[in-house]
Design a protein around this motif. Structure first.
Motif, PDB file in Angstrom:
ATOM      1  N   ASN A  47     -53.917 -39.959 -25.943  1.00 54.53           N
ATOM      2  CA  ASN A  47     -53.500 -41.285 -27.029  1.00 54.53           C
ATOM      3  C   ASN A  47     -51.992 -41.271 -27.553  1.00 54.53           C
ATOM      4  O   ASN A  47     -51.557 -40.706 -27.178  1.00 54.53           O
ATOM      5  N   GLU A  48     -51.888 -42.151 -28.101  1.00 60.53           N
ATOM      6  CA  GLU A  48     -50.367 -42.346 -28.387  1.00 60.53           C
ATOM      7  C   GLU A  48     -50.031 -41.116 -29.523  1.00 60.53           C
ATOM      8  O   GLU A  48     -49.092 -40.216 -29.978  1.00 60.53           O
ATOM      9  N   GLN A  49     -50.764 -40.436 -30.167  1.00 63.67           N
ATOM     10  CA  GLN A  49     -50.036 -39.121 -30.691  1.00 63.67           C
ATOM     11  C   GLN A  49     -49.907 -38.041 -29.580  1.00 63.67           C
ATOM     12  O   GLN A  49     -49.696 -36.763 -29.712  1.00 63.67           O
ATOM     13  N   GLY A  50     -50.740 -38.276 -28.428  1.00 65.85           N
ATOM     14  CA  GLY A  50     -50.132 -36.952 -27.827  1.00 65.85           C
ATOM     15  C   GLY A  50     -52.110 -36.359 -27.356  1.00 65.85           C
ATOM     16  O   GLY A  50     -51.526 -35.722 -26.525  1.00 65.85           O
ATOM     17  N   LYS A  51     -52.535 -36.424 -28.456  1.00 68.48           N
ATOM     18  CA  LYS A  51     -54.246 -36.216 -27.543  1.00 68.48           C
ATOM     19  C   LYS A  51     -54.501 -36.590 -26.779  1.00 68.48           C
ATOM     20  O   LYS A  51     -54.963 -37.220 -26.561  1.00 68.48           O
ATOM     21  N   ILE A  52     -56.143 -35.638 -25.770  1.00 70.03           N
ATOM     22  CA  ILE A  52     -56.403 -35.800 -24.971  1.00 70.03           C
ATOM     23  C   ILE A  52     -57.398 -36.472 -25.422  1.00 70.03           C
ATOM     24  O   ILE A  52     -58.528 -36.307 -26.483  1.00 70.03           O
ATOM     25  N   VAL A  68     -58.298 -32.088 -15.722  1.00 69.02           N
ATOM     26  CA  VAL A  68     -58.304 -33.202 -16.847  1.00 69.02           C
ATOM     27  C   VAL A  68     -57.259 -32.144 -18.295  1.00 69.02           C
ATOM     28  O   VAL A  68     -55.693 -32.022 -18.481  1.00 69.02           O
ATOM     29  N   ALA A  69     -57.775 -31.544 -18.899  1.00 68.69           N
ATOM     30  CA  ALA A  69     -57.982 -30.963 -19.887  1.00 68.69           C
ATOM     31  C   ALA A  69     -56.651 -30.079 -20.012  1.00 68.69           C
ATOM     32  O   ALA A  69     -55.606 -29.440 -20.724  1.00 68.69           O
ATOM     33  N   GLN A  70     -57.192 -29.076 -18.701  1.00 66.36           N
ATOM     34  CA  GLN A  70     -56.504 -28.375 -18.121  1.00 66.36           C
ATOM     35  C   GLN A  70     -54.634 -28.457 -17.615  1.00 66.36           C
ATOM     36  O   GLN A  70     -53.979 -27.802 -18.031  1.00 66.36           O
ATOM     37  N   ALA A  71     -54.760 -29.456 -17.395  1.00 63.02           N
ATOM     38  CA  ALA A  71     -53.399 -30.176 -16.707  1.00 63.02           C
ATOM     39  C   ALA A  71     -52.725 -30.593 -17.873  1.00 63.02           C
ATOM     40  O   ALA A  71     -51.801 -30.475 -17.710  1.00 63.02           O
ATOM     41  N   VAL A  72     -53.098 -31.453 -19.190  1.00 57.43           N
ATOM     42  CA  VAL A  72     -52.896 -31.057 -19.811  1.00 57.43           C
ATOM     43  C   VAL A  72     -51.837 -30.677 -20.924  1.00 57.43           C
ATOM     44  O   VAL A  72     -50.958 -30.411 -20.748  1.00 57.43           O
ATOM     45  N   LYS A  73     -52.236 -29.354 -20.351  1.00 63.04           N
ATOM     46  CA  LYS A  73     -51.766 -28.181 -21.705  1.00 63.04           C
ATOM     47  C   LYS A  73     -50.843 -27.242 -20.607  1.00 63.04           C
ATOM     48  O   LYS A  73     -50.253 -27.259 -21.224  1.00 63.04           O
ATOM     49  N   LEU A  81     -44.961 -33.107 -21.427  1.00 63.80           N
ATOM     50  CA  LEU A  81     -45.592 -33.597 -22.251  1.00 63.80           C
ATOM     51  C   LEU A  81     -45.228 -33.313 -23.847  1.00 63.80           C
ATOM     52  O   LEU A  81     -45.504 -31.481 -23.844  1.00 63.80           O
ATOM     53  N   PRO A  82     -45.621 -34.030 -25.141  1.00 60.37           N
ATOM     54  CA  PRO A  82     -45.322 -32.961 -26.638  1.00 60.37           C
ATOM     55  C   PRO A  82     -46.948 -32.691 -26.755  1.00 60.37           C
ATOM     56  O   PRO A  82     -48.015 -32.981 -25.837  1.00 60.37           O
ATOM     57  N   PHE A  83     -46.637 -32.088 -27.243  1.00 59.75           N
ATOM     58  CA  PHE A  83     -48.279 -31.531 -27.988  1.00 59.75           C
ATOM     59  C   PHE A  83     -48.094 -32.652 -28.979  1.00 59.75           C
ATOM     60  O   PHE A  83     -49.578 -33.169 -28.970  1.00 59.75           O
TER      61      PHE A  83
END
Lengths: 89, 126
Positions: A47-52, A68-73, A81-83
């Protein structure tokens, strides 16, 4: 006793009532691997804040939501990607 | 037991051009020395970091895909940790068959961001 919702008469049925059936885009398109190096694709699940985004929003199946979660992390670890941020999109 | 791995590391931007080349060459030579088959060696160059690492907002990315023995990875990561002042961040991943397929297709230009239409590839090849 009619619930208060009943006596609200809509002129036309509101779109919110009939929500479109969510589907897992990975199963539909046959995608098997989510690349953590590709930020444009991962931005769809953040989302906008960078949260999954949760599964109920993205409609992913459990198996692919975990990937997806693993790829984002991983992307966050490599500073692709920013935290946390604001107005990411 | 040979597996397919892919490693990515971020070098500090303050080094000069040939120093970064020397560092990257050091790792590629280390891989080449102990019978590693390097499949792909991409230099992404200077990129903006999503958040500052050690007070630096940009970093030089380098990405290597290779097939190696399992015990080599500890040595590689030890080298990354020793090279602390140059390497800001690193990530080494073992690829499963889906990932390996994806990378092969990406190398042929069939998958990923800049995928070409099949006849485009035919024009280039002939």
């Amino acid at each position: 006793m009619a619930s208060p919702k009943d006596n609200i008469k809509y002129l036309s049925t509101p779109a919110i009532a009939t929500n479109q059936k969510k589907y897992c885009r990975f199963k539909k398109l046959g995608i098997t691997y989510i690349d953590y190096k590709d930020p444009e694709f991962l931005l769809k699940f953040v989302n906008e804040q960078g949260k999954i985004l949760p599964r109920r929003i993205t409609g992913n199946s459990l198996k692919f939501q975990r990937r997806v979660a693993q790829a984002v992390k991983r992307a966050r670890h490599l500073a692709i990607l920013p935290f946390v941020t604001d107005l990411l999109k | 037991m040979q597996h397919q791995y892919e490693t990515t590391f971020v070098i500090t931007p303050i080094l000069s051009e040939e120093e970064t080349k020397k560092i990257v060459k050091g790792y590629v030579d280390f891989l080449a020395k102990n019978n590693v088959k390097v499949l792909n060696d991409e230099h992404w160059g200077l990129k903006q970091l999503a958040y500052p690492i050690e007070k630096k907002t940009t970093g030089i990315y380098h990405h290597i895909e290779f097939i190696a023995d399992t015990d080599l990875i500890d040595k590689l990561e030890l080298m990354y940790r020793r090279d602390e002042d140059n390497i800001l961040r690193f990530l080494t991943i073992r690829l499963d068959k889906h990932a390996a397929q994806y990378n092969d297709k990406k190398r042929q230009g069939l998958a990923g961001r800049n995928k070409k239409v099949v006849n485009q590839i035919k024009e280039e090849s002939n």
